[in-house]
Design a protein around this motif. Structure first.
Motif, short mmCIF file in Angstrom:
data_model
loop_
_atom_site.label_atom_id
_atom_site.label_comp_id
_atom_site.label_asym_id
_atom_site.label_seq_id
_atom_site.Cartn_x
_atom_site.Cartn_y
_atom_site.Cartn_z
N ASP A 1 -37.58 -18.90 -1.10
CA ASP A 1 -38.95 -19.33 -0.83
C ASP A 1 -39.05 -20.84 -1.07
O ASP A 1 -39.44 -21.29 -2.15
CB ASP A 1 -39.92 -18.55 -1.74
CG ASP A 1 -41.37 -18.94 -1.53
OD1 ASP A 1 -41.68 -19.57 -0.50
OD2 ASP A 1 -42.19 -18.63 -2.41
N GLN B 1 -41.03 -23.20 0.28
CA GLN B 1 -42.38 -23.74 0.08
C GLN B 1 -42.89 -23.41 -1.32
O GLN B 1 -43.48 -24.25 -1.99
CB GLN B 1 -43.34 -23.18 1.13
CG GLN B 1 -44.74 -23.77 1.05
CD GLN B 1 -45.66 -23.26 2.15
OE1 GLN B 1 -45.20 -22.66 3.12
NE2 GLN B 1 -46.96 -23.46 1.99
N GLY B 2 -42.65 -22.17 -1.75
CA GLY B 2 -43.07 -21.79 -3.09
C GLY B 2 -42.37 -22.59 -4.17
O GLY B 2 -42.98 -23.00 -5.16
N LEU C 1 -43.82 -25.94 -4.69
CA LEU C 1 -45.14 -25.95 -5.31
C LEU C 1 -45.12 -25.49 -6.76
O LEU C 1 -45.74 -26.10 -7.62
CB LEU C 1 -46.09 -25.05 -4.52
CG LEU C 1 -46.54 -25.55 -3.14
CD1 LEU C 1 -47.25 -24.44 -2.38
CD2 LEU C 1 -47.44 -26.77 -3.27
N LEU C 2 -44.38 -24.39 -7.05
CA LEU C 2 -44.47 -23.77 -8.37
C LEU C 2 -43.74 -24.58 -9.45
O LEU C 2 -44.35 -25.01 -10.43
CB LEU C 2 -43.91 -22.35 -8.32
CG LEU C 2 -43.92 -21.57 -9.64
CD1 LEU C 2 -45.34 -21.47 -10.20
CD2 LEU C 2 -43.34 -20.18 -9.46
N PHE D 1 -49.62 -22.78 -4.72
CA PHE D 1 -48.61 -21.73 -4.78
C PHE D 1 -49.25 -20.35 -4.76
O PHE D 1 -48.74 -19.44 -4.11
CB PHE D 1 -47.74 -21.88 -6.03
CG PHE D 1 -46.81 -20.71 -6.21
CD1 PHE D 1 -45.65 -20.62 -5.47
CD2 PHE D 1 -47.12 -19.68 -7.09
CE1 PHE D 1 -44.80 -19.53 -5.59
CE2 PHE D 1 -46.27 -18.59 -7.22
CZ PHE D 1 -45.11 -18.51 -6.47
N HIS E 1 -50.23 -19.58 -1.26
CA HIS E 1 -49.01 -19.33 -0.49
C HIS E 1 -48.40 -17.96 -0.82
O HIS E 1 -48.00 -17.21 0.07
CB HIS E 1 -47.99 -20.44 -0.78
CG HIS E 1 -46.58 -20.06 -0.44
ND1 HIS E 1 -46.11 -19.99 0.85
CD2 HIS E 1 -45.53 -19.72 -1.25
CE1 HIS E 1 -44.84 -19.61 0.83
NE2 HIS E 1 -44.46 -19.46 -0.43
N GLY E 2 -48.33 -17.63 -2.12
CA GLY E 2 -47.73 -16.38 -2.54
C GLY E 2 -48.47 -15.16 -2.02
O GLY E 2 -47.86 -14.12 -1.74
N THR F 1 -47.88 -15.36 2.25
CA THR F 1 -46.57 -15.32 2.88
C THR F 1 -46.11 -13.90 3.15
O THR F 1 -46.42 -12.97 2.39
CB THR F 1 -45.52 -16.04 2.01
OG1 THR F 1 -44.28 -16.09 2.71
CG2 THR F 1 -45.33 -15.34 0.67
N PRO G 1 -42.15 -14.05 -2.21
CA PRO G 1 -42.38 -15.33 -2.88
C PRO G 1 -41.50 -15.48 -4.12
O PRO G 1 -40.97 -14.49 -4.65
CB PRO G 1 -43.86 -15.28 -3.27
CG PRO G 1 -44.17 -13.82 -3.37
CD PRO G 1 -43.28 -13.12 -2.38
N LEU G 2 -41.35 -16.72 -4.55
CA LEU G 2 -40.51 -17.01 -5.71
C LEU G 2 -40.95 -16.19 -6.92
O LEU G 2 -40.15 -15.58 -7.62
CB LEU G 2 -40.58 -18.51 -6.03
CG LEU G 2 -39.46 -19.09 -6.88
CD1 LEU G 2 -38.12 -18.93 -6.18
CD2 LEU G 2 -39.72 -20.57 -7.15
N ASP H 1 -44.07 -13.35 -7.38
CA ASP H 1 -45.09 -12.67 -6.58
C ASP H 1 -46.41 -12.60 -7.35
O ASP H 1 -46.50 -11.91 -8.37
CB ASP H 1 -44.62 -11.27 -6.24
CG ASP H 1 -45.49 -10.60 -5.18
OD1 ASP H 1 -46.57 -11.16 -4.86
OD2 ASP H 1 -45.11 -9.54 -4.69
#
Length: 471
Positions: free
Chosen positions: A210, A212-213, A216-217, A253, A256-257, A260, A264-265, A267
């Motif tokens: 992930d 994008q995650g 962000l995270l 994030f 996004h989570g 998506t 996700p990285l 959840d």
């Protein structure tokens, strides 16, 4: 067990055999290194500042950089375990940690030491989560609780053992040994893991990373923690920008989570699943309370009472003894007593052991300090392990690595944010109290009590009954 062996099929048995205890011992060595290293180096900050001719504010980045690297690495641990297998990731993490340790011992300047601490922190951030996930998969749900109750005591002992080890090393050796001491422990851990820890298959789906995650995270958490540390140092502009940017990235994030279609990285939906949400709140608040106290007390002992690092470590020792007693108690009751009963009782004991420190301004005898710390140790041991067992015993085996990453992330973030926030509080109280150190620290401990109350509120939502075991 050979390294080709897959997780035992008989994990559902109640009995924990010698082979499984060996696995737990090996995996806990990784957590031990990562936990103790965070505190062992803090003792040598003044020594390092003198060695490299750096200011205390500048050399503090040796600790801050390590913390930020740990926070950055934890979220990726679940995906890495899914993709490559938890055993392989754990071994690589130990290798990265040892490489960072060796480089730190060879550092020639404060900036080089800070960079090498980042390397060390990246390895340290992966060790607890992957170790717990690996142990939970190998043990199976019926045995996880008793094993976790033993493994979870290690982080509770780190604030006691770290200052003692650091003070002892600096008394007889030069500063590089603060880092070189990790090398033999890590080498033994790698050799034993290759011999005794079985392979647990990676996730069959091989989920995509992930990206994008991750953008962000991990940076969001690091920036938020950095912003709070800047608040403690009185730098309002960078603190405000850091906190605002960190919160915005974390909010991004979360959106996004939830949206998506990929995994996700971490959840966010996990937190809506009972009992994960309640366990998350309890761990977050408890991490802030426990690690915040372990930041405040050594600082008070050394600045308010003029004790050395070694003397401060000795005064903290009753907490380690209490944690050991609590571990034995939890190990014998974790599969027989309702999770909520254990956790709430533990938090009440932590609160009972914290309240005396709100009276530091009136003078607190060492005997009362020792008794309070012992009580806190018992309570801490009765909270962390049952909360983790609740999640690991009720979640599908294939989701264990992600759950382990989320739990360790919450504990790490809770400790980081709690420590940073309490540093701000104690600084403001010192100003308000005109540098009356005991009174300022006493005021700050009321905030620790409040964090414990919030943890108790979350714990009341934990299950009343034992888990239905998955086979």
């Amino acid at each position: 067990m050979s390294k080709e062996q897959v997780a035992p099929a008989e994990a559902g048995r109640q009995r924990i055999d010698a082979a499984l205890w060996r696995v737990a011992f090996v995996l806990v060595l990784g957590t031990f290194m990562a936990s103790v290293d965070a505190t062992i180096v803090s003792v040598g900050i003044d020594t390092l500042a003198g060695e490299f001719g750096a200011s205390v504010a500048g050399i503090q980045w040796v600790s801050t950089a390590y913390l930020l690297a740990v926070v950055t690495a934890v979220p990726a641990s679940g995906w890495l375990a899914d993709r490559y297998g938890a055993r392989r990731v754990w071994l690589v993490a130990v290798g990265v940690f040892l490489l960072g340790s060796a480089l730190c011992a060879l550092a020639w300047s404060a900036p080089s030491l800070i960079v090498f601490r980042v390397v060390q922190g990246l390895g340290a951030g992966l060790l607890p989560a992957t170790g717990q996930a690996l142990l939970a998969r190998i043990a199976g749900p019926d045995r996880t609780g008793r094993l976790i109750s033993v493994v979870a005591v290690v982080p509770l002992l780190a604030p006691v053992l770290g200052p003692l080890a650091g003070g002892g090393l600096l008394a007889v050796a030069s500063w590089p040994w603060l880092f070189l001491v990790n090398l033999p422990v890590g080498a033994v851990a790698v050799l034993l893991a290759r011999r005794h820890v079985p392979v647990v298959p990676a996730s069959p789906g091989r989920p995509a990373f992930d990206v994008q995650g991750a953008l962000l995270l991990s940076p969001g958490l690091a920036v938020l923690v950095f912003g709070l540390t800047e608040v403690a140092h009185g730098r309002a502009l960078t603190a405000g920008l850091g906190v605002a940017a960190g919160l915005l990235m974390l909010a991004g994030f979360a959106v996004h989570g939830l949206r998506t279609r990929r995994t996700p990285l971490v959840d966010p939906r996990l937190f809506a699943r009972p009992p994960f949400g309640a366990a998350a709140l309890a761990l977050l608040m408890l991490g802030a309370s426990v690690f915040g106290t372990m930041f405040l007390l050594p600082l008070y002992f050394q600045t308010g009472r003029g004790l050395s690092a070694w003397e401060s470590g000795l005064l903290l020792a009753p907490q380690g003894l209490g944690a050991a007693v609590g571990t034995v108690l939890v190990n014998r009751t974790i599969d027989a007593v309702a999770p909520r009963t254990l956790v709430v009782t533990g938090i009440v004991l932590v609160l009972a052991g914290t309240v005396p420190f709100t009276q530091l301004g009136h003078g607190l005898p060492d005997a009362v300090t020792a008794a309070a710390l012992a009580l806190r140790g018992v309570g801490m041991a009765m909270t962390g392990a049952p909360v983790m067992n609740i999640v690991y015993s009720r979640i599908e085996p294939e989701r264990v690595p992600r759950a382990a990453a989320a739990l360790n992330l919450l504990n790490t973030v809770g400790g980081s944010l709690g420590t940073a926030a309490l540093a701000v509080v104690v600084q403001s109280r010192l100003t308000a109290r005109h540098q009356d150190v005991p009174a300022a620290f006493a005021d700050t401990f009321w905030w620790v009590v409040a964090l414990g109350v919030l943890a108790a509120a979350g714990a009341t939502r934990l299950p009343r009954t034992r888990a239905v075991r998955r086979t």
